[in-house]
Design a protein around this motif. Structure first.
Motif, PDB file in Angstrom:
ATOM      1  N   SER A 188      -5.440  36.129   3.877  1.00 56.89           N
ATOM      2  CA  SER A 188      -4.982  37.258   3.063  1.00 56.89           C
ATOM      3  C   SER A 188      -5.566  37.191   1.658  1.00 56.89           C
ATOM      4  N   VAL A 189      -5.519  36.007   1.051  1.00 59.96           N
ATOM      5  CA  VAL A 189      -6.045  35.834  -0.307  1.00 59.96           C
ATOM      6  C   VAL A 189      -6.931  34.593  -0.328  1.00 59.96           C
ATOM      7  N   LEU A 190      -8.134  34.755  -0.856  1.00 59.95           N
ATOM      8  CA  LEU A 190      -9.037  33.631  -1.087  1.00 59.95           C
ATOM      9  C   LEU A 190      -9.024  33.324  -2.578  1.00 59.95           C
ATOM     10  N   VAL A 191      -8.725  32.088  -2.923  1.00 53.85           N
ATOM     11  CA  VAL A 191      -8.760  31.632  -4.315  1.00 53.85           C
ATOM     12  C   VAL A 191      -9.993  30.762  -4.484  1.00 53.85           C
ATOM     13  N   VAL A 192     -10.804  31.071  -5.484  1.00 50.63           N
ATOM     14  CA  VAL A 192     -12.000  30.276  -5.774  1.00 50.63           C
ATOM     15  C   VAL A 192     -11.760  29.517  -7.070  1.00 50.63           C
ATOM     16  N   GLY A 193     -11.676  28.197  -6.963  1.00 51.02           N
ATOM     17  CA  GLY A 193     -11.418  27.357  -8.126  1.00 51.02           C
ATOM     18  C   GLY A 193     -10.104  26.623  -7.982  1.00 51.02           C
ATOM     19  N   GLY A 194     -10.175  25.288  -8.079  1.00 52.25           N
ATOM     20  CA  GLY A 194      -8.985  24.476  -7.861  1.00 52.25           C
ATOM     21  C   GLY A 194      -8.458  23.803  -9.105  1.00 52.25           C
ATOM     22  N   GLY A 195      -8.670  24.420 -10.275  1.00 50.47           N
ATOM     23  CA  GLY A 195      -8.052  23.938 -11.498  1.00 50.47           C
ATOM     24  C   GLY A 195      -6.595  24.368 -11.565  1.00 50.47           C
ATOM     25  N   LEU A 196      -6.045  24.356 -12.753  1.00 53.86           N
ATOM     26  CA  LEU A 196      -4.625  24.669 -12.897  1.00 53.86           C
ATOM     27  C   LEU A 196      -4.290  26.094 -12.460  1.00 53.86           C
ATOM     28  N   ALA A 197      -5.087  27.064 -12.896  1.00 57.60           N
ATOM     29  CA  ALA A 197      -4.781  28.459 -12.563  1.00 57.60           C
ATOM     30  C   ALA A 197      -4.959  28.717 -11.068  1.00 57.60           C
ATOM     31  N   GLY A 198      -6.073  28.254 -10.493  1.00 58.52           N
ATOM     32  CA  GLY A 198      -6.322  28.494  -9.076  1.00 58.52           C
ATOM     33  C   GLY A 198      -5.311  27.810  -8.189  1.00 58.52           C
ATOM     34  N   THR A 199      -5.008  26.544  -8.489  1.00 59.11           N
ATOM     35  CA  THR A 199      -4.031  25.822  -7.673  1.00 59.11           C
ATOM     36  C   THR A 199      -2.651  26.429  -7.811  1.00 59.11           C
ATOM     37  N   SER A 200      -2.305  26.888  -9.018  1.00 58.16           N
ATOM     38  CA  SER A 200      -1.018  27.561  -9.206  1.00 58.16           C
ATOM     39  C   SER A 200      -0.963  28.861  -8.420  1.00 58.16           C
ATOM     40  N   ALA A 201      -2.074  29.593  -8.393  1.00 55.82           N
ATOM     41  CA  ALA A 201      -2.100  30.832  -7.607  1.00 55.82           C
ATOM     42  C   ALA A 201      -1.848  30.531  -6.134  1.00 55.82           C
ATOM     43  N   ALA A 202      -2.508  29.504  -5.603  1.00 56.33           N
ATOM     44  CA  ALA A 202      -2.280  29.125  -4.202  1.00 56.33           C
ATOM     45  C   ALA A 202      -0.835  28.711  -3.977  1.00 56.33           C
ATOM     46  N   LEU A 203      -0.275  27.971  -4.928  1.00 59.07           N
ATOM     47  CA  LEU A 203       1.117  27.522  -4.821  1.00 59.07           C
ATOM     48  C   LEU A 203       2.084  28.697  -4.804  1.00 59.07           C
ATOM     49  N   PHE A 204       1.961  29.594  -5.783  1.00 63.70           N
ATOM     50  CA  PHE A 204       2.901  30.712  -5.881  1.00 63.70           C
ATOM     51  C   PHE A 204       2.747  31.694  -4.714  1.00 63.70           C
ATOM     52  N   LEU A 205       1.518  31.883  -4.237  1.00 63.16           N
ATOM     53  CA  LEU A 205       1.305  32.760  -3.083  1.00 63.16           C
ATOM     54  C   LEU A 205       1.900  32.151  -1.822  1.00 63.16           C
ATOM     55  N   ALA A 206       1.646  30.861  -1.599  1.00 63.97           N
ATOM     56  CA  ALA A 206       2.192  30.207  -0.403  1.00 63.97           C
ATOM     57  C   ALA A 206       3.708  30.196  -0.437  1.00 63.97           C
TER      58      ALA A 206
END
Length: 494
Positions: free
Chosen positions: A4-22
């Motif tokens: 559904s969502v692809l996040v590119v970048g595993g820094g603080l913002a990207g990892t937080s986006a993956a966390l909040f989406l999951a």
């Protein structure tokens, strides 16, 4: 593969986006070109608003509390050395007037970025996020129905098809550049060197000061875990030279010093002129490069970007809201980044480098952490005449601001009532009936004064804990009024 969502970048913002989406049940995949976090800790300490967001997803007990001093933030002093004479103390903002008001159930998070990122990754994976380290995005394209990316890990390149893409790929952001999105701001300012080292210096932190401007040496600060960083002028240093600089900064030569790593940092400032293009959204440093300062804006603002975007993507993907809701991401978050950029240069924080600070009103820590105002179609009643930030008690429940904190039970804050969905806060049976008819969760709260409400009033709180609308009194038809407000602010499909 599809996601559904692809996040590119595993820094603080990207990892937080993956966390909040999951956490919201969204199928999310993250790709990060590096195998792990940078060996240089970079950011250290996260404000209480970020603490609130992590509290909501069940992470508060996993993270150490912040060391920030109430009313001051992180304290800084000019000194001849760490152990030597100390001179004037300088402030990120003028010290906030201390108040008996408790603004938050959270204290912030006292941990360095290189230790924060793995904690966020672990939680995101626990919630179902597919996180692929050592995986680089090679190219991407988008059409009316989604985004296609070609990525490569250890093997052959492969394709990922996503409904949306979150670009959290850093301040140089190849995605932003490919989209042709320009930036506005101070631009390049200077380059610094750094040396990260470990030494037993905790005894010098007892008075609450954690940052030191050392005359004729550089800037010294602690990560609170035995590690320190010394920022120096930009030139090549041999190891003996680095040790000599460290000894001068400390003021002692009888301690064991372990040099961990060195770094070279380009300090610049800029805010993207758009935070989205079609189905692609910028977050974190890709959206705004904010120089490190006592505001800690860069890391904290990036995590808050991810939080703002995650609930909107979830609402659109699960069919609760129309895609128009996603337009409010840029409208809400870009002004915040621009305000932070302004505030950095309105302060005498070292970034002005010989120039006068920018002439702009200063907003204290409490206003910047808890009192940012959103204006968008997802907020009803936030006019242009209002300031961009104030303390929560000054807002008193104004739509477009974070719902205020007050304890509603042992260890339970009003903030714990929010973020899972839309909530109507009131204390009247007719509003409870209206909430049931509108399909909105109802929460009875007796302390309505902090929301600026009478006993007949009600506030509608969004899924991110921000107030979308309020009625200070009981209208003739509460159900119809609430239904219209909810449909408008949520871009609802029902």
């Amino acid at each position: 593969m599809k996601t559904s969502v692809l996040v590119v970048g595993g820094g603080l913002a990207g990892t937080s986006a993956a966390l909040f989406l999951a956490w919201r049940g969204v199928d999310v995949t993250l790709v990060e070109k590096h195998p792990g976090s940078s060996p240089h800790p970079r950011a250290v300490g996260f404000n209480a608003r970020v603490g609130e967001l992590l509290r909501a997803v069940g992470m508060e007990d996993r993270l150490p509390p912040s060391r920030m001093t109430k009313g001051f933030g992180v304290r800084r002093v000019r000194a001849e050395s760490l152990v030597g004479k100390r001179f004037d103390e300088t402030f990120w903002t003028p010290p906030a007037e201390l108040s008996d008001i408790e603004y938050s159930p959270s204290t912030g998070v006292g941990v360095a970025q290189d230790r924060m990122e793995p904690i966020l990754r672990d939680k995101a994976r626990e919630l179902g996020a597919d996180i692929r380290m050592s995986t680089r995005m090679l190219e991407f394209s988008q059409d009316a129905d989604g985004v296609t990316a070609i990525v490569q890990g250890d093997g052959e390149p492969y394709e990922i098809r996503a409904d949306y893409l979150v670009a959290a790929d850093g301040h140089r952001s190849p995605i932003r550049e490919a989209l042709g999105i320009t930036r506005t701001g101070r631009g390049y300012m200077h380059t610094s060197r750094s040396v990260l080292f470990r030494a037993p210096l905790q005894e010098y932190l007892k008075d609450g000061i954690g940052q030191f401007v050392i005359d004729d040496v550089g800037f010294l600060t602690t990560y609170g875990d035995g590690r320190w960083v010394l920022m120096l002028d930009d030139r090549e240093y041999t190891e003996p030279e680095l040790r000599e600089k460290i000894v001068r900064a400390i003021g002692r030569d009888d301690l064991e010093i372990e040099i961990i790593t060195t770094g070279r940092w380009t300090i610049s400032a800029g805010v993207a002129d758009r935070f989205s293009a079609g189905r692609i959204f910028l977050a974190g440093d890709a959206a705004h490069t904010l120089p490190p300062s006592r505001g800690g804006f860069g890391a904290n603002v990036g995590i808050e970007d991810a939080h703002n975007l995650a609930w909107k993507l979830a609402a659109v993907l699960n069919g609760e809201s129309r895609p128009e809701l996603l337009d409010t991401y840029d409208v809400e978050r870009r002004p915040v980044a621009s305000l932070c950029h302004q505030q950095i240069f309105a302060r005498n924080d070292g970034h002005n480098r010989g120039t006068d600070p920018e002439d702009a009103p200063l907003y204290d820590n409490y206003a910047m952490h808890y009192g940012i105002l959103y204006r968008s179609s997802a907020v009803l009643g936030a006019g242009e005449e209002l300031p961009p930030a104030q303390r929560p008690e000054q807002w008193n429940g104004q739509p477009g601001t974070r719902a205020p904190h007050v304890w509603v039970g042992p260890g339970k804050s009003t903030l714990d009532l929010f973020q899972r969905g839309w909530v109507l806060v009131a204390d009247h049976p007719e509003w409870e009936e209206a909430a049931q008819q509108a399909g909105v969760q109802y929460e009875r709260v007796e302390q309505l004064d902090v929301f600026g409400l009478s006993e007949k009033g009600a506030s509608l709180v969004r899924s991110d804990g921000y107030i979308a609308w309020r009625s200070t009194d009981l209208p003739n038809d509460p159900s119809e009024v609430l239904r219209a407000a909810f449909s408008s602010s949520s871009a609802g499909t029902r």
